[in-house]
Each structure stands twice: as C-alpha cells, then as structure tokens.
Design a protein around this motif. Sequence first.
Motif, PDB file in Angstrom:
ATOM      1  N   LYS A 177      42.776  43.016  53.371  1.00 17.10           N
ATOM      2  CA  LYS A 177      44.080  42.857  53.086  1.00 17.10           C
ATOM      3  C   LYS A 177      44.654  43.314  54.351  1.00 17.10           C
ATOM      4  N   MET A 178      44.442  44.282  55.159  1.00 15.14           N
ATOM      5  CA  MET A 178      44.982  44.899  56.338  1.00 15.14           C
ATOM      6  C   MET A 178      44.507  43.701  57.780  1.00 15.14           C
ATOM      7  N   LEU A 179      43.757  42.942  57.531  1.00 15.07           N
ATOM      8  CA  LEU A 179      43.344  42.059  58.608  1.00 15.07           C
ATOM      9  C   LEU A 179      44.531  41.256  59.155  1.00 15.07           C
ATOM     10  N   PRO A 180      45.321  40.552  58.353  1.00 10.83           N
ATOM     11  CA  PRO A 180      46.202  39.290  58.962  1.00 10.83           C
ATOM     12  C   PRO A 180      46.944  39.764  60.069  1.00 10.83           C
ATOM     13  N   PRO A 181      47.689  40.629  60.353  1.00 13.52           N
ATOM     14  CA  PRO A 181      48.340  41.207  61.252  1.00 13.52           C
ATOM     15  C   PRO A 181      47.483  41.581  62.583  1.00 13.52           C
ATOM     16  N   TYR A 182      46.056  42.085  62.314  1.00 11.14           N
ATOM     17  CA  TYR A 182      45.318  42.214  63.415  1.00 11.14           C
ATOM     18  C   TYR A 182      44.833  40.900  63.797  1.00 11.14           C
ATOM     19  N   LEU A 183      44.531  40.153  63.267  1.00 15.68           N
ATOM     20  CA  LEU A 183      43.955  38.858  63.547  1.00 15.68           C
ATOM     21  C   LEU A 183      44.999  37.967  64.422  1.00 15.68           C
ATOM     22  N   LEU A 184      46.465  38.422  64.168  1.00 17.94           N
ATOM     23  CA  LEU A 184      47.401  37.554  65.101  1.00 17.94           C
ATOM     24  C   LEU A 184      47.751  38.504  66.341  1.00 17.94           C
ATOM     25  N   GLY A 185      46.947  39.613  66.603  1.00 14.29           N
ATOM     26  CA  GLY A 185      47.224  40.514  67.396  1.00 14.29           C
ATOM     27  C   GLY A 185      48.229  41.126  67.373  1.00 14.29           C
ATOM     28  N   LEU A 186      48.741  41.633  66.144  1.00 18.32           N
ATOM     29  CA  LEU A 186      50.058  42.251  65.959  1.00 18.32           C
ATOM     30  C   LEU A 186      49.693  43.544  65.152  1.00 18.32           C
ATOM     31  N   GLY A 187      48.426  44.201  65.211  1.00 15.34           N
ATOM     32  CA  GLY A 187      48.282  45.246  64.413  1.00 15.34           C
ATOM     33  C   GLY A 187      48.634  46.216  65.246  1.00 15.34           C
ATOM     34  N   GLY A 188      48.753  47.610  64.381  1.00 15.27           N
ATOM     35  CA  GLY A 188      49.123  48.743  64.945  1.00 15.27           C
ATOM     36  C   GLY A 188      49.204  49.953  63.789  1.00 15.27           C
TER      37      GLY A 188
END
Length: 304
Positions: A177-188
């Motif tokens: 569930k945490m992955l989507p923003p990271y896969l878009l390069g928007l994780g933090g």
Amino acid sequence: MKLLITGGTGVIGSALVARLQERYEITVTSRSPSKAQQQLGAGVKVVKGLAEIADIGAFHGVINLQGEGIADKRWSAAQKQRLQESRWQVTAELAQRIAAAEQPPKVLISGSAIGYYGAQGDEVMTEDKQVDLPDDFAHQLCAKWEELALQAQSASTRVCVLRTGVVLASDASALQKMLPPYLLGLGGPLGHGRQYFSWIHLQDMVRLIEFLLETPDAQGIYNATAPEPVRQQEFSACLAKTLRKSHFMRVPAWVMKFALGEMSQMLLTGQRVVPARLQQQGFNFEFPQLAAALRDCLLPASSA
C-alpha cells in the motif's frame, strides 16, 4: 497434531498455514469457507466459525489472528466498534471455551499490536514497559484484546500474546500500500520523519509463531518486531533506494491528519519496539535489518 487458526486467510495466517500444514492437521475458521478453501488448498479443513468446533480440546494449539485491518478505513465511531468486535469477541469466546474444556489445548497464541505502547518517542519499548494511555484508542483496543487472551492462561494452557509491528511482505501487505508514490518517484517521509518505525518481515513473523508454538516454556507478552527499528525517514529513504527511485518529497503532518483523522497518530508518532523476550529465548531473525528485508520483498532474486 491438530491446530486451530482464526484469521487463517490473512497475510500472516495464509503464510503460516503454508509453513505448518505439512507437520500439523490444520483447521481454519472463515466467514467465506469456499473462498478460503480455494485459497488454502484441499489439505486444510475450513469451517465457518467457532460454532462448528465441537471440542476445542481436540486441538494441540490455537492461533488467534482474527481482526479487521487496522488501517483499512478511517476510524469513525462505527469503524472503531468493528475493530473492537472483530478482535474482542472471538478472543473472549476462545478463552472461555479453552477454560471450560476438560482437556484444553496446550497453547493459545493470540494477536495484538505495538499500538499498545502509544506514543513513546525515542524510548526503547521492551515487553516489560508499563504504559497508561486511557484516551488512546489503539492502546485501549490492544489492552482489552490482550486481557481477554490471557484469561485462557492456566496450568494446562500457556498463552503467548504477539505485539506485532508493520509486516513487510511481497503481496497484499502494508508495504504494498505504500508503494504507489515511490514508484512514481514521489516517495518521502511522513511528518517530520524522526518517529520510529517498527517492522518485521513476514517470513520472520511466521517463524516466530512456529517458535512459540513449539517452545514449551514460552508464555506471556512478545514483541513481534525486527530487532532494529528505524526512524521513518530512514525507512522511506531505504524503500526509495531499493526501488531505485528518487526520494525528495515529504508528506506534511497536517495532510496525514486531514486524510486519516485519528488513525494518523499511529504513523506520525511511532514506537521504538524491540523483541527482547524472543531474543532472550533464543529466536534468531533471518531479516534483522531493513535493507535486506525490503530487497527480499520487492526485488526478484536475480537482481537483489
């Protein structure tokens, strides 16, 4: 030997069934028996509920993992009630039936969560730490859950209670569930990012349940977390690095509070939990460090 598992189709339960079914005769309770049977396979007996269990004393052990997902929905009053009832009712019934059995099971292993500890900052939380947080919902939820399970403790039945951290797994877990923003390069990181994040790899989670099941002198409270909790900003950076993505965004605390309401406090405060009792009793973690755990969950073996 026979085992009864509630919550056997969840992330932890299904992995546990897969690990134990060659050595144990397993019965799983499910509200959707046909779906559960298809998921778990023909070698597992599936019943609709505890009402179909004539004699709980027929089981060597009971593993109680049932409970609605804590982060599945915003914590409205109705959702809080569902979270409580899905845990408390089955645990109370199990404890009552075990206590009333002529020859009760040898062991009850029952779930709880590190939410029991509430917001404790940087203080290292071992199982002997006493907390008093009467207004904290997660603490109240876990404290009552544990109290009900421990009522099954007797000279005949030992009880182990698992205060579980965030479980990292390849499929259908909190990690996914945490992955989507990271896969878009928007994780933090979330909020200021200095709060601690206590986690455990699914493989170690099922191994420690097996360890407690098969260790005759194991009883009481156990922190089911890896021995090296990290700050949330370190977890976030490690996750981005594992995925080979950039890591420059930050999710402000106010956004979390607006989106998740009261539930956001679990993510913004965190706990620094260590598995002191498991280590004292000789349990060895296969994934004590975060980087290796994330690589195992997210990368093919050839690229790990």
